[in-house]
Enzyme design. Sequence first.
Site, PDB file in Angstrom:
ATOM      1  N   TYR A  33       0.834  -1.339  -0.134  1.00 24.90           N
ATOM      2  CA  TYR A  33      -0.012  -0.014  -0.087  1.00 24.90           C
ATOM      3  C   TYR A  33       0.904   0.943   0.023  1.00 24.90           C
ATOM      4  O   TYR A  33       2.055   1.265   0.247  1.00 24.90           O
ATOM      5  CB  TYR A  33      -0.830   0.012   1.095  1.00 24.90           C
ATOM      6  N   ARG A  52       8.225   3.883  -5.013  1.00 19.78           N
ATOM      7  CA  ARG A  52       8.303   2.890  -3.744  1.00 19.78           C
ATOM      8  C   ARG A  52       7.276   1.839  -4.125  1.00 19.78           C
ATOM      9  O   ARG A  52       7.582   0.559  -3.665  1.00 19.78           O
ATOM     10  CB  ARG A  52       8.049   3.812  -2.452  1.00 19.78           C
ATOM     11  N   ARG A 101      -7.988 -20.660  -1.263  1.00 21.14           N
ATOM     12  CA  ARG A 101      -6.971 -20.345  -0.380  1.00 21.14           C
ATOM     13  C   ARG A 101      -5.882 -21.283  -0.621  1.00 21.14           C
ATOM     14  O   ARG A 101      -6.265 -22.489  -0.663  1.00 21.14           O
ATOM     15  CB  ARG A 101      -7.532 -20.135   0.949  1.00 21.14           C
ATOM     16  N   LYS A 150       6.614  -2.025   1.919  1.00 21.58           N
ATOM     17  CA  LYS A 150       5.482  -1.383   2.522  1.00 21.58           C
ATOM     18  C   LYS A 150       4.485  -2.377   2.485  1.00 21.58           C
ATOM     19  O   LYS A 150       3.359  -1.948   1.284  1.00 21.58           O
ATOM     20  CB  LYS A 150       5.282   0.032   2.136  1.00 21.58           C
ATOM     21  N   GLU A 182      12.174   2.547  14.247  1.00 18.13           N
ATOM     22  CA  GLU A 182      11.281   3.490  13.579  1.00 18.13           C
ATOM     23  C   GLU A 182      10.199   3.429  14.514  1.00 18.13           C
ATOM     24  O   GLU A 182       9.943   2.786  15.557  1.00 18.13           O
ATOM     25  CB  GLU A 182      11.005   3.312  12.313  1.00 18.13           C
ATOM     26  N   LEU A 206      11.239   1.243   6.943  1.00 20.95           N
ATOM     27  CA  LEU A 206      10.785   1.791   5.661  1.00 20.95           C
ATOM     28  C   LEU A 206      11.425   2.877   5.153  1.00 20.95           C
ATOM     29  O   LEU A 206      11.852   3.747   6.003  1.00 20.95           O
ATOM     30  CB  LEU A 206       9.263   1.987   6.036  1.00 20.95           C
TER      31      LEU A 206
END
Length: 286
Positions: A33, A52, A101, A150, A182, A206
């Site tokens: 995302y 990114r 799945r 991310k 972070e 990140l």
Amino acid sequence: MSRTVYVNGEYLPEEEATVSIFDRGFLMADGVYEVTSVLGGKLIDFPGHAARLERSLNELEMAVPMSTEELLEVHRELVARNGIEEGLVYLQITRGNPGDRDFAFPPADTKPTVVLFTQSKPGLAANPVAQVGIKVISIPDIRWGRRDIKTVQLLYPSMAKMAAKKAHVDDAWFVEDGFVTEGTSNNVYIVKGGKIVTRDLSNDILHGITRAAVVRFAREAQMEVEERPFTIEEAQGADEAFFTSASAFVLPVVEIDGKAVGTGTPGPVAARLRELYLEESLKAAV
């Protein structure tokens, strides 16, 4: 009033938007995302977020479903349709719906799921928290080893946010092997003797888009920036501390684990960097 959202090529009222129960983002957190801020109806740092996003997809061997130009068009259309002056555009891409799945990746031609929506956040630039600062606690960093991607695997950061809330503070800083990595959703910094210190880029953190811009603006303003790990104790003894993120820009941290940082009030370096970031980013907004 209902928002207009984007799902797999369609603009829909939010109450009509659906994703399959077999989507791997839902079942496996198999997705990435980005969140892009909107100021004055324009997108902040969009090229960095798009770059990114492509890197994250490549690292997970996921197809890039849209060009940067197509993504920009969708972002702009959602901002316009929803009348966003200040706020956020959330983008999520998953490996899609394989029809059932399975731990193994689905066939390469499985269509990715692409979802975008907006969030209106009036007062985003003039956030009063920037004038008073926030308080944080430290907690062990037990996340997976590829934090540079991310992904939508945000359970532990959510748990950390809740731990901070239960401690009656605003956020948490992760600590691994004695050093700060972070924040729960941000990159972190300290200031000592005028020098800005922030952790160097690696798989451990990140690679923040706002971080990159702030470091660049700081150096252009002749501020000294040192990229290296630091401890909680060093942070508590610093003159200032702050964090950066796409939705908060630059925000001062005035207390860590119950101990005041510096004077216990926002310092001049964080204030100047917030000012610089907003000024320069608005000039380049699309």
